[in-house]
Design a protein around this motif. Structure first.
Motif, mmCIF file in Angstrom:
data_model
loop_
_atom_site.group_PDB
_atom_site.id
_atom_site.type_symbol
_atom_site.label_atom_id
_atom_site.label_comp_id
_atom_site.label_asym_id
_atom_site.label_seq_id
_atom_site.Cartn_x
_atom_site.Cartn_y
_atom_site.Cartn_z
ATOM 1 N N THR A 14 0.844 -1.190 0.000
ATOM 2 C CA THR A 14 0.000 0.000 0.000
ATOM 3 C C THR A 14 0.876 1.235 0.000
ATOM 4 N N SER A 15 0.248 2.383 -0.251
ATOM 5 C CA SER A 15 0.982 3.633 -0.353
ATOM 6 C C SER A 15 1.073 4.291 1.015
ATOM 7 N N ASP A 16 2.272 4.665 1.389
ATOM 8 C CA ASP A 16 2.481 5.340 2.658
ATOM 9 C C ASP A 16 3.031 6.733 2.407
ATOM 10 N N PHE A 17 2.665 7.652 3.264
ATOM 11 C CA PHE A 17 3.131 9.030 3.172
ATOM 12 C C PHE A 17 3.817 9.389 4.476
ATOM 13 N N PHE A 18 5.078 9.823 4.368
ATOM 14 C CA PHE A 18 5.838 10.195 5.543
ATOM 15 C C PHE A 18 6.226 11.669 5.453
ATOM 16 N N PHE A 29 -4.301 5.321 1.918
ATOM 17 C CA PHE A 29 -5.438 6.215 2.172
ATOM 18 C C PHE A 29 -6.698 5.395 2.459
ATOM 19 N N GLY A 30 -6.491 4.252 3.118
ATOM 20 C CA GLY A 30 -7.624 3.411 3.479
ATOM 21 C C GLY A 30 -8.035 2.422 2.423
ATOM 22 N N ASP A 31 -7.296 2.358 1.303
ATOM 23 C CA ASP A 31 -7.642 1.460 0.199
ATOM 24 C C ASP A 31 -6.399 0.675 -0.182
ATOM 25 N N THR A 80 -2.319 8.716 -6.801
ATOM 26 C CA THR A 80 -2.055 7.309 -6.546
ATOM 27 C C THR A 80 -2.089 6.468 -7.826
ATOM 28 N N TYR A 81 -1.601 5.237 -7.672
ATOM 29 C CA TYR A 81 -1.753 4.200 -8.690
ATOM 30 C C TYR A 81 -2.732 3.172 -8.150
ATOM 31 N N ASN A 82 -3.781 2.907 -8.920
ATOM 32 C CA ASN A 82 -4.823 1.978 -8.485
ATOM 33 C C ASN A 82 -5.407 1.311 -9.724
ATOM 34 N N ALA A 107 -7.190 5.512 -10.458
ATOM 35 C CA ALA A 107 -6.300 6.392 -9.701
ATOM 36 C C ALA A 107 -7.080 7.412 -8.895
ATOM 37 N N GLU A 108 -6.493 7.783 -7.763
ATOM 38 C CA GLU A 108 -7.115 8.750 -6.870
ATOM 39 C C GLU A 108 -6.178 9.931 -6.636
#
Length: 323
Positions: A37-41, A56-58, A78-80, A85-86
């Motif tokens: 999943t995608s994380d943001f730091f 982001f919950g997905d 994002t990539y989905n 994409a979001e």
């Protein structure tokens, strides 16, 4: 972490008080790809605080490829490949989704770049039916181009975008080589010849405005990456020395630091990434390939950022962790 795809900085504001942002594309070991999943730091003094929930919950948001600040908010694309994409926006406290999934089309699987131009935010996508460019005025999104810039499936990805000389430029792939498209706020026209005259320049992977010119980096697995320079009216090939090599497949990122332009490269699978610096006349390598860190057999420099009198580099390592 397997991959760090983006480095980003912004000027602190009342709404957004953070100084430096880093995205980690993959937060788990590559062998656990089903849970990526995608994380943001966020960086203040250390990189320890995660600012979003995973994906982001997905869980289908498997990557964060693009960031930009617009109207004092941070936007992340994002990539989905499942629901589309979001684009998420952050006011310093709360994340909210800005667009409909895939901009209403689940074929828009990735947002590859976010760029501000003419008081609007622009997002470029990957879509096998034709790459799209979406425009955000602060309240709603509308499509700016025709699918694939009128070439349909031949152009399925907008890899990069940059504002230059009061126009917006987008770099894409193409049936006969990568293309650069120019937008004046009302219409799109192609700026370069396909592949700059070579079908081997399959993609335009980076664009950067520097010293009054626009620089474009290509992806070329056959004869090696090239850098082309646009002065506002015509394109010319930059000095080949240090760039055109079968070892270096692509120019994946660019940044200015200490009055020089730095290029991060994407090598083939037998070599490490390289950091190059210079101008349109001379390019030279900085350090050793992959900086000889012993962390893997190969690497690519994904993003470069000048921040607080230092140059920061993010990387991809194919057999170990990213550093």
């Amino acid at each position: 972490f397997d991959e760090i795809t983006e480095l980003f900085s912004c000027t602190p504001s009342s709404a957004l008080s953070y100084h430096h942002f880093r995205f980690y594309l993959r937060a788990t070991n590559g062998s656990e790809s089903d849970t990526i999943t995608s994380d943001f730091f966020v960086h203040d003094s250390t990189f320890t605080t995660q600012e979003n929930t995973d994906g982001f919950g997905d869980v289908n948001n498997s990557g964060i490829y693009a960031m930009a600040v617009f109207n004092s908010k941070l936007y992340a694309g994002t990539y989905n490949s499942t629901t589309g994409a979001e684009v998420w926006q952050y006011d310093g406290t709360t994340w909210t989704q800005s667009n409909a999934d895939g901009f209403g089309d689940d074929g828009n699987v990735g947002v590859y770049s976010l760029t501000t131009y003419n008081s609007k935010l622009y997002a470029t996508t990957e879509n096998l039916s034709g790459a799209e460019v979406w425009e955000f005025n602060g309240s709603s999104w509308t499509q700016s181009n025709t699918d694939g810039f009128g070439e349909g499936v031949a152009i399925d990805t907008g890899f990069t975008s940059e504002s230059y000389n009061s126009k917006l430029y987008v770099g894409t792939n193409g049936a006969n080589g990568g293309e650069v498209w120019e937008y004046n706020g009302s219409s799109w026209i192609q700026s370069n010849t396909d592949g700059f005259g070579s079908v081997d320049n399959t993609d335009i992977t980076s664009l950067y405005a520097f010293d009054g010119n626009l620089y474009a980096g290509t992806y070329n697995e056959t004869t090696g990456a090239q850098v082309w320079i646009f002065n506002g009216s015509s394109w010319s090939l930059g000095e080949d020395e240090g760039i055109t090599s079968s070892i270096i497949h692509g120019i994946s990122t660019m940044a200015e630091f200490d009055d020089l332009l730095y290029l991060g490269t994407d090598p083939n699978d037998s070599f490490r990434g390289e950091l190059l610096t210079g101008s349109n006349t001379t390019w030279s390598q900085v350090g050793t390939s992959g900086f000889s860190n012993g962390q893997g057999t190969s690497g690519a420099f994904e993003s470069i950022l000048a921040y607080n009198d230092r140059l920061y580099i993010s990387c991809l390592l194919y057999t170990s962790r990213c550093v």
